[in-house]
Design a protein around this motif. Structure first.
Motif, PDB file in Angstrom:
ATOM      1  N   ASP A  18       0.780  -1.230   0.000  1.00 47.43           N
ATOM      2  CA  ASP A  18       0.000   0.000   0.000  1.00 47.43           C
ATOM      3  C   ASP A  18       0.816   1.286   0.000  1.00 47.43           C
ATOM      4  OD1 ASP A  18      -2.535  -0.815  -0.372  1.00 47.43           O
ATOM      5  OD2 ASP A  18      -3.311   0.053   1.471  1.00 47.43           O
ATOM      6  N   VAL A  23      -0.936   5.905  -9.121  1.00 49.41           N
ATOM      7  CA  VAL A  23      -1.605   5.626 -10.387  1.00 49.41           C
ATOM      8  C   VAL A  23      -1.392   6.837 -11.290  1.00 49.41           C
ATOM      9  CG1 VAL A  23      -3.789   5.097 -11.513  1.00 49.41           C
ATOM     10  CG2 VAL A  23      -3.298   4.147  -9.258  1.00 49.41           C
ATOM     11  N   ASN A  57      -0.942   1.523 -12.588  1.00 49.84           N
ATOM     12  CA  ASN A  57      -0.796   1.452 -11.126  1.00 49.84           C
ATOM     13  C   ASN A  57       0.593   0.874 -10.784  1.00 49.84           C
ATOM     14  OD1 ASN A  57      -0.968   0.777  -8.406  1.00 49.84           O
ATOM     15  ND2 ASN A  57      -3.085   0.036  -8.546  1.00 49.84           N
ATOM     16  N   SER A  59       1.798  -0.165  -8.097  1.00 55.01           N
ATOM     17  CA  SER A  59       1.906  -1.216  -7.080  1.00 55.01           C
ATOM     18  C   SER A  59       1.027  -2.434  -7.378  1.00 55.01           C
ATOM     19  CB  SER A  59       1.577  -0.654  -5.699  1.00 55.01           C
ATOM     20  OG  SER A  59       0.290  -0.107  -5.717  1.00 55.01           O
ATOM     21  N   VAL A  61      -0.108  -5.990  -8.280  1.00 53.89           N
ATOM     22  CA  VAL A  61       0.466  -7.335  -8.188  1.00 53.89           C
ATOM     23  C   VAL A  61      -0.546  -8.319  -8.753  1.00 53.89           C
ATOM     24  CG1 VAL A  61       1.341  -9.148  -6.660  1.00 53.89           C
ATOM     25  CG2 VAL A  61       1.763  -6.745  -6.104  1.00 53.89           C
TER      26      VAL A  61
HETATM   27  C1  LIG Z   1      -3.176  -0.140  -7.102  1.00 52.01           C
HETATM   28  O1  LIG Z   1      -2.791  -1.451  -6.822  1.00 52.01           O
HETATM   29  C2  LIG Z   1      -2.795  -1.772  -5.451  1.00 52.01           C
HETATM   30  C3  LIG Z   1      -2.238  -3.173  -5.315  1.00 52.01           C
HETATM   31  O2  LIG Z   1      -2.917  -4.094  -6.109  1.00 52.01           O
HETATM   32  C4  LIG Z   1      -4.205  -1.641  -4.913  1.00 52.01           C
HETATM   33  O3  LIG Z   1      -4.217  -1.920  -3.529  1.00 52.01           O
HETATM   34  C5  LIG Z   1      -4.711  -0.230  -5.146  1.00 52.01           C
HETATM   35  O4  LIG Z   1      -6.052  -0.137  -4.755  1.00 52.01           O
HETATM   36  C6  LIG Z   1      -4.591   0.124  -6.619  1.00 52.01           C
HETATM   37  N1  LIG Z   1      -4.965   1.526  -6.802  1.00 52.01           N
HETATM   38  C7  LIG Z   1      -5.955   1.883  -7.606  1.00 52.01           C
HETATM   39  C8  LIG Z   1      -6.265   3.343  -7.627  1.00 52.01           C
HETATM   40  O5  LIG Z   1      -6.569   1.104  -8.326  1.00 52.01           O
END
Ligand SMILES: *[C@@H]1O[C@H](CO)[C@@H](O)[C@H](O)[C@H]1NC(C)=O
Length: 139
Positions: A18, A23, A57, A59, A61
């Motif tokens: 987190d 994004v 995004n 982060s 996975v």
């Molecule tokens: C981006 O990816 C992370 C990890 O999968 C997720 O927790 C997060 O909600 C995502 N952010 C958006 C804005 O979609």
């Protein structure tokens, strides 16, 4: 002690996945790719692939059927290209670095993937970008 044992893994997961998530907007991503030395004539392809693979995004996975993971903006696979906890894999980098908002290591490795395997390495590119005209984003 039982309480601590129960909550610690949750806290760690939040820290890993987190913190430092980002994004990009389409134009923000375009600018960032140019800053990281991507060739202007291929930026349309990179942006299309990234939109399809990670929804921009940093982060993201994705757990694969073979239990490997695809990581970050470029969804680079942890089985081949990086190593958890120490520099390793074909890109000689820690997998963790693919999940932060700094895309320098990601970019370097993604260029290597593209050089070795082509854009075809990315399912999202095959699905959404292959055989399409992808001009430089209108920013
Ligand atoms: C981006 O990816 C992370 C990890 O999968 C997720 O927790 C997060 O909600 C995502 N952010 C958006 C804005 O979609």
């Amino acid at each position: 002690m039982k309480k601590v044992d129960f909550f610690t893994p949750i806290v760690l997961v939040l820290l890993v996945y987190d913190v430092e998530a980002k994004v990009f907007t389409k134009c923000g991503l375009t600018k960032e790719l140019l800053n990281n030395g991507f060739e202007r004539s291929y930026v349309g392809n990179w942006v299309c692939m990234i939109e399809s693979e990670s929804a921009k995004n940093t982060s993201k996975v994705t757990e694969r059927a073979d239990r490997s993971k695809s990581l970050g903006l470029f969804q680079i696979n942890d089985k081949v290209w990086c190593k958890w906890g120490a520099a390793g894999g074909k890109c000689q980098v820690k997998c963790e670095t693919f999940l932060d908002e700094d895309i320098k290591d990601d970019s370097k490795c993604a260029k290597k993937v593209q050089k070795d395997l082509g854009f075809r390495a990315w399912e999202g590119w095959m699905r959404s970008c292959y055989r399409r005209t992808l001009p430089f984003p209108n920013c």
